[in-house]
Design an enzyme around this catalytic site. Sequence first.
Site, PDB file in Angstrom:
ATOM      1  N   PRO A 235       0.832  -1.211   0.000  1.00  0.00           N
ATOM      2  CA  PRO A 235       0.000   0.000   0.000  1.00  0.00           C
ATOM      3  C   PRO A 235       0.865   1.259   0.000  1.00  0.00           C
ATOM      4  O   PRO A 235       1.969   1.273   0.553  1.00  0.00           O
ATOM      5  CB  PRO A 235      -0.791  -0.115   1.317  1.00  0.00           C
ATOM      6  N   LYS A 236       0.340   2.318  -0.619  1.00  0.00           N
ATOM      7  CA  LYS A 236       1.018   3.616  -0.582  1.00  0.00           C
ATOM      8  C   LYS A 236       0.439   4.409   0.583  1.00  0.00           C
ATOM      9  O   LYS A 236      -0.688   4.897   0.519  1.00  0.00           O
ATOM     10  CB  LYS A 236       0.836   4.366  -1.895  1.00  0.00           C
ATOM     11  N   TRP A 237       1.213   4.542   1.631  1.00  0.00           N
ATOM     12  CA  TRP A 237       0.758   5.223   2.834  1.00  0.00           C
ATOM     13  C   TRP A 237       0.822   6.728   2.658  1.00  0.00           C
ATOM     14  O   TRP A 237       1.737   7.253   2.025  1.00  0.00           O
ATOM     15  CB  TRP A 237       1.598   4.780   4.030  1.00  0.00           C
TER      16      TRP A 237
END
Length: 358
Positions: A28-30
């Site tokens: 995931p791209k936080w």
Amino acid sequence: MKLPVLPPVSPMLAKSVTAIPPGASYEPKWDGFRSIIFRDGAEVEFGSRNERPMTRYFPELIEAVLAQLPERCVIDGEIVVATGNGLDFEALQQRIHPAESRVRLLSTQTPASFIAFDLLALGDQDYTDRPFTERRAALEDALAGVTAPIHLTPVTTELDVAQRWFSEFEGAGLDGVIAKPLTGSYEPDKRVMFKIKHQRTADCVVAGYRVHKSGPDVIGSLMLGLYNDDGVLNSVGVIGAFPMERRRELFSELQPLVTTFDQHPWNWAAHEAGERTPRRNEQSRWNAGKDLSFVPLRPERVVEVRYDHMEGERFRHTAQFNRWRPDRTPTSCTYEQLEQPVNFQLSDIVPGLGEPLG
């Protein structure tokens, strides 16, 4: 500190692509503050993307690092503020405060979490030249058993899983997927990873502008608005990536729409507290010398913009100009046109994230 990798280090970066590439490691791209943690015994430093330390702003994370991370390590990750309703970037921004008393108060009111996703060094070993698969395996071993507020980001090598994450996780406040080459080394300040972010369009009212730093007759950015269910025009963001010649043309084009604050929906003196209206003499909290005051315009022009996702009632990042929409009426520019992501819990992505600490 006597670590094999010493601060400051610029994090490894990602370049934008339109589709998730096959044959990579996905995560995931936080949406937070990128930070590299350096720990050497009792010494801890949080580096940032601009290589300035952020250590003093997150005392609760210092305590967690000392209690849970290996005695000597360098770990890349993201500082976030997680709630039961998803990531809260606005609350995270407020954590950067000059007053020590305020920093301590916010560390209890809006505590931060650290999401680890890469390993640069462990003990006396420099891992930056090793392939990502080896770095990830070592990171999992080093962080086995960590608990909130330290977390390990999930990863997968399955493309279909990454595509599902891309669709679902936005509902928890994440803004896309990162793809990392499986055999790639860690290359500071190089765009060797790939980021895939949501791209959508919205029709917005142009309700004001800010002048460019080059002069008072050049447009710096256009201020965007959307009408809510009560018919109030909310400030939702800006667009500003125009060629210099176009900035000057826009200034001339918009002059007939210039109005006074008394005749403008963002008349800050007349609005109740809490409404989404820009302030006439607002200052940037990130650049003390940057003037964010604006020139009000009659809300008559409509522009179509590209954006990635919303944070509350605003665009999370600066929107991009797409085209003018003379066929649209300003009052038709409402929140109803926006795609609503499916609600998703952070704790379903990373167990314990966003849940109250016991």
